[in-house]
Design an enzyme around this catalytic site. Structure first.
Site, short mmCIF file in Angstrom:
data_model
loop_
_atom_site.label_atom_id
_atom_site.label_comp_id
_atom_site.label_asym_id
_atom_site.label_seq_id
_atom_site.Cartn_x
_atom_site.Cartn_y
_atom_site.Cartn_z
CB SER A 297 -6.77 -2.56 9.63
OG SER A 297 -7.31 -3.84 9.38
CB THR B 61 0.45 -6.04 0.38
OG1 THR B 61 0.06 -6.54 1.67
CG2 THR B 61 -0.49 -4.93 -0.04
CG ASP C 207 12.90 0.40 13.60
OD1 ASP C 207 11.65 0.43 13.60
OD2 ASP C 207 13.56 -0.38 14.31
CG ASN D 116 1.36 2.57 4.65
OD1 ASN D 116 0.21 2.13 4.57
ND2 ASN D 116 2.40 1.95 4.10
CE LYS E 81 -2.85 -1.65 11.07
NZ LYS E 81 -2.07 -0.56 10.47
CB ILE F 273 -0.95 -0.03 1.23
CG1 ILE F 273 -1.98 -1.15 1.06
CG2 ILE F 273 -1.62 1.33 1.45
CD1 ILE F 273 -2.79 -1.48 2.32
CE1 TYR G 220 -2.08 -5.48 10.96
CE2 TYR G 220 -4.47 -5.69 11.05
CZ TYR G 220 -3.32 -5.26 10.40
OH TYR G 220 -3.42 -4.60 9.18
N1 LIG Z 1 -2.61 -5.74 3.14
C1 LIG Z 1 -3.74 -5.70 3.83
O1 LIG Z 1 -4.65 -6.53 3.67
C2 LIG Z 1 -3.95 -4.61 4.82
C3 LIG Z 1 -5.26 -4.39 5.32
C4 LIG Z 1 -5.46 -3.40 6.26
C5 LIG Z 1 -4.41 -2.60 6.67
N2 LIG Z 1 -3.16 -2.84 6.18
C6 LIG Z 1 -2.08 -1.98 6.67
O2 LIG Z 1 -1.47 -1.33 5.57
C7 LIG Z 1 -0.14 -0.95 5.93
C8 LIG Z 1 0.81 -1.39 4.83
O3 LIG Z 1 0.80 -2.80 4.77
P1 LIG Z 1 0.96 -3.59 3.42
O4 LIG Z 1 -0.18 -4.52 3.31
O5 LIG Z 1 1.26 -2.66 2.31
O6 LIG Z 1 2.23 -4.50 3.78
P2 LIG Z 1 3.69 -4.60 3.16
O7 LIG Z 1 4.39 -5.62 3.96
O8 LIG Z 1 3.63 -4.76 1.69
O9 LIG Z 1 4.31 -3.14 3.45
C9 LIG Z 1 4.64 -2.74 4.76
C10 LIG Z 1 5.96 -1.98 4.71
O10 LIG Z 1 6.25 -1.52 6.03
C11 LIG Z 1 7.64 -1.70 6.23
N3 LIG Z 1 7.96 -1.74 7.66
C12 LIG Z 1 7.72 -2.75 8.54
N4 LIG Z 1 8.21 -2.46 9.75
C13 LIG Z 1 8.78 -1.22 9.65
C14 LIG Z 1 9.45 -0.37 10.56
N5 LIG Z 1 9.67 -0.75 11.83
N6 LIG Z 1 9.88 0.83 10.12
C15 LIG Z 1 9.69 1.21 8.83
N7 LIG Z 1 9.08 0.44 7.91
C16 LIG Z 1 8.61 -0.76 8.32
C17 LIG Z 1 7.96 -3.00 5.53
O11 LIG Z 1 9.36 -3.16 5.28
C18 LIG Z 1 7.13 -2.87 4.28
O12 LIG Z 1 7.85 -2.26 3.23
C19 LIG Z 1 0.12 -1.59 7.29
O13 LIG Z 1 -0.05 -0.63 8.30
C20 LIG Z 1 -0.94 -2.67 7.37
O14 LIG Z 1 -1.25 -3.01 8.70
C21 LIG Z 1 -2.91 -3.82 5.27
#
Ligand SMILES: NC(=O)c1ccc[n+]([C@@H]2O[C@H](COP(=O)([O-])OP(=O)(O)OC[C@H]3O[C@@H](n4cnc5c(N)ncnc54)[C@H](O)[C@@H]3O)[C@@H](O)[C@H]2O)c1
Length: 304
Positions: A165, A216, A73, A101, A182, A28, A178
């Site tokens: 989320s 993702t 981080d 994010n 959220k 995302i 989680y």
């Molecule tokens: N994919 C889904 O179904 C979904 C649904 C609801 C919410 N989300 C939320 O969307 C957001 C993005 O998730 P995504 O699905 O794109 O996952 P993703 O794993 O593709 O991307 C998440 C990114 O966050 C980075 N990250 C993790 N820990 C970190 C840290 N300590 N510092 C900096 N960067 C860090 C990762 O390296 C990764 O690049 C998250 O907050 C997730 O909870 C995702």
């Protein structure tokens, strides 16, 4: 509850604006980065995944987009403080849009009894709360600080969007921490929507996105297929990015949260506030609203 359609013309002009996206190297976050860069924004990608972040920066720059990657981080205050400083320096000091994010999945060790090295019951793994909630608090703190530090020289309102989320609003027996994280970011956003509305210096607005399953690295194809098998639609990361950019660039959305489910957008916060008497009771609602206006933070300052 109101379903909305977001057309291209409803996204504010981000040309020349400086945007920060944490967790911007994948999923995302990457979709938000790409959509902003395609629309002419100068984008700062922050992520722990240096290889993916550098590769994204290189591919955007190769196609004449403006992007910089810095490793961060979000759970570590010195790291994220230094990241914001580098991000501000990268494009002349101003920061216009921030997307909190970064996130990881449930570690699933809360209700499974694991033993530590000494053979004792191991503590629950808090990393998901650290990344998704602590990280959102740190990112929001720095976003507001930098928005105020370099006041806008044009009429552009600064926008902060936090990634929640559908787990922000629903019971998730299999995702306890989680879900706690959220739910927490929605509580954070609800407080901040009042803080920014009262800001004497800058015009700032905050919002949250609350996506359902989105394919993702965090929610890979096998998870997406399991959802689809139950008739649950799965989002594309680009439609989630559209919702995030819509909130970030429309000042009238202060305090809104958009659920994104099967690429459909629904604003939920207005209905939750409007119907509070029904689900919380008249007495409880009246008292809670009265309590919200008492400045307990000021009282603690006086006590010190
Ligand atoms: N994919 C889904 O179904 C979904 C649904 C609801 C919410 N989300 C939320 O969307 C957001 C993005 O998730 P995504 O699905 O794109 O996952 P993703 O794993 O593709 O991307 C998440 C990114 O966050 C980075 N990250 C993790 N820990 C970190 C840290 N300590 N510092 C900096 N960067 C860090 C990762 O390296 C990764 O690049 C998250 O907050 C997730 O909870 C995702």
């Amino acid at each position: 509850m109101s379903e909305i359609t977001i057309t291209d013309s409803m996204l504010g002009d981000v040309g020349g604006k400086v945007a920060i996206v944490t967790g911007g190297a994948s999923g995302i976050g990457e979709a938000i980065v790409t959509a902003l860069a395609d629309r002419g924004a100068r984008v700062v990608i922050g992520d722990v995944n240096t290889a993916a972040g550098q590769a994204l920066e290189a591919s955007l720059v190769a196609s004449k987009r403006e992007a910089r990657f810095f490793e961060v981080d979000v759970t570590d205050w010195p790291s994220i403080r230094a990241f914001f400083s580098s991000a501000a320096d990268a494009f002349g000091g101003r920061i216009d849009l921030v997307f909190a994010n970064a996130g990881i999945g449930e570690r699933n060790t809360v209700w499974t009894d694991l033993l530590d090295e000494g053979g004792e019951l191991a503590a629950p793994d808090f990393s998901v709360i650290d990344v998704s909630l602590r990280g959102a608090v740190y990112t929001s703190k720095l976003a507001l600080h930098y928005f105020r530090k370099a006041p806008s020289t044009d009429a552009f309102d600064r926008g902060l969007v936090i990634t929640g989320s559908t787990s922000s609003y629903n019971e998730r027996p299999n995702l306890p921490l989680y879900s706690a994280a959220k739910h927490g970011v929605i509580g954070l956003m609800r407080a901040l929507r009042h803080v920014v509305a009262a800001d004497p210096v800058e015009k700032i607005h905050v919002g949250a996105i609350a996506p359902g399953g989105t394919e993702t690295a965090l929610f890979p194809s096998r998870a997406a297929d399991a959802f689809r098998a139950q008739g649950i639609p799965v989002n594309t990361a680009s439609s989630v990015a559209t919702a995030a950019i819509y909130l970030a660039t429309n000042a009238t959305t202060n305090g809104h949260a958009l659920t994104i489910l099967g690429d459909r957008f629904t604003e939920v916060e207005e209905a939750i506030t409007r119907t509070q008497e029904q689900w919380y009771g008249q007495y409880n609602t009246d008292m809670a609203r009265r309590a919200a206006s008492v400045r307990l933070d000021m009282l603690s300052v006086i006590r010190e």
